[in-house]
Motif scaffolding. Sequence first.
Motif, PDB file in Angstrom:
ATOM      1  N   THR A 164      41.269  36.902  27.461  1.00 31.15           N
ATOM      2  CA  THR A 164      41.467  36.718  29.012  1.00 31.15           C
ATOM      3  C   THR A 164      41.595  35.372  29.405  1.00 31.15           C
ATOM      4  OG1 THR A 164      39.307  37.025  28.882  1.00 31.15           O
ATOM      5  CG2 THR A 164      40.592  38.815  28.361  1.00 31.15           C
ATOM      6  N   LYS A 166      39.583  34.319  31.660  1.00 29.93           N
ATOM      7  CA  LYS A 166      37.976  33.645  31.298  1.00 29.93           C
ATOM      8  C   LYS A 166      37.935  33.121  30.456  1.00 29.93           C
ATOM      9  CE  LYS A 166      33.403  35.917  32.576  1.00 29.93           C
ATOM     10  NZ  LYS A 166      32.911  36.568  32.967  1.00 29.93           N
ATOM     11  N   GLU A 187      49.127  38.604  38.107  1.00 30.02           N
ATOM     12  CA  GLU A 187      47.761  38.433  38.544  1.00 30.02           C
ATOM     13  C   GLU A 187      46.991  38.076  38.214  1.00 30.02           C
ATOM     14  OE1 GLU A 187      44.722  39.764  43.099  1.00 30.02           O
ATOM     15  OE2 GLU A 187      46.524  41.280  41.724  1.00 30.02           O
ATOM     16  N   GLU A 189      43.825  37.192  36.708  1.00 27.05           N
ATOM     17  CA  GLU A 189      42.285  37.713  37.036  1.00 27.05           C
ATOM     18  C   GLU A 189      41.426  37.491  36.076  1.00 27.05           C
ATOM     19  OE1 GLU A 189      42.334  41.762  38.452  1.00 27.05           O
ATOM     20  OE2 GLU A 189      43.294  41.564  40.569  1.00 27.05           O
ATOM     21  N   ASP A 190      40.426  37.260  35.927  1.00 27.67           N
ATOM     22  CA  ASP A 190      39.394  36.845  34.562  1.00 27.67           C
ATOM     23  C   ASP A 190      40.354  37.924  33.927  1.00 27.67           C
ATOM     24  OD1 ASP A 190      38.504  34.977  36.136  1.00 27.67           O
ATOM     25  OD2 ASP A 190      36.402  35.630  36.091  1.00 27.67           O
ATOM     26  N   ASP A 191      39.659  39.279  33.807  1.00 28.85           N
ATOM     27  CA  ASP A 191      40.390  40.279  32.825  1.00 28.85           C
ATOM     28  C   ASP A 191      41.515  40.179  32.076  1.00 28.85           C
ATOM     29  OD1 ASP A 191      41.147  41.676  35.022  1.00 28.85           O
ATOM     30  OD2 ASP A 191      40.115  43.314  34.210  1.00 28.85           O
TER      31      ASP A 191
END
Length: 224
Positions: A164, A166, A187, A189-191
Motif C-alpha cells: 500500500t 502507506k 487518487e 491514499e494510504d490504503d
Amino acid sequence: VFIAGAGNIGFTLAKKLEEGGYQVKLVEKDEVRARQASERLNKTIVLHGDAADEALLSQESIDATQMFCALTNEDEANILAAMLAKRLGATRVMSLINKTMYIELVESMLDIAISPRLSTVSELLLHVRRGDVVAAHTLRRGAAEAIEAIVHGDSKTSKLVGRTVKQLKLPPGAALGALMRNEQLIEIEDDVTIEDGDHVIIFMVDKARIHDVERLFEVSATFF
C-alpha cells in the motif's frame, strides 16, 4: 535505438548498446567522424547525414524506433532532432542539453532532457531496467527530479507491487506524486495498493538518493 551524434557520448552509448544485443543506428553529419565510427563499431548501422533531416529519418523508419537519443555537441541541433523524431513517430526521445535554461523550456516537449552537469538522470537510465523509465526530467534548474516509471513484478519479486502507499519505503526527500493505472489517475491514499504495470511518478529533492530510487524499481531475477 537511434542515436544522433558520433562524438564521445554517442559513440560510447552505441558501443555499449550493440554489445548488449540492441539494434542500433547512429547518424553523424561529419563525414570523417561517421567513417571512423563505422570502422570502430561492429554491428551498429552508421549513417552520414543530418539527424534533423526529415527525409532521412523517415527513410530509416524512425516511426518504428523505441528510443531516439540526440547526443551531439549542439543544444539547438539536439532539441530540433529530438522534437522532429517525436513528431515522426519515435516512441521516446532523449536530448542532451548543456544549457540548463533550455531544459526548462523543452522538458514538456521531450520525454527525457538531460544535462552533462546533472548526471542523476543518466545514472538512473543506466541502472533501471530498460523500458521502466517513461520520462525523467530535471526540475528547478537541477534542484529536483521528476521520474515516471512503470512498476513490474509481484509481491515476492518487487519492492513496490502488493504494497500500500502507506507501506512504501521511499527514500528521504522523495515523494509519490501520482499513480496511473490503465490510463486512469488513481487518487493517492494510504490504503491504495500498487499493482504490476502501474505508472508511478516520484519527485525527488535529494538527488543523492537516486540509487535508493533505483533499487525500488529493481525486480529479482526470479520474475523473468
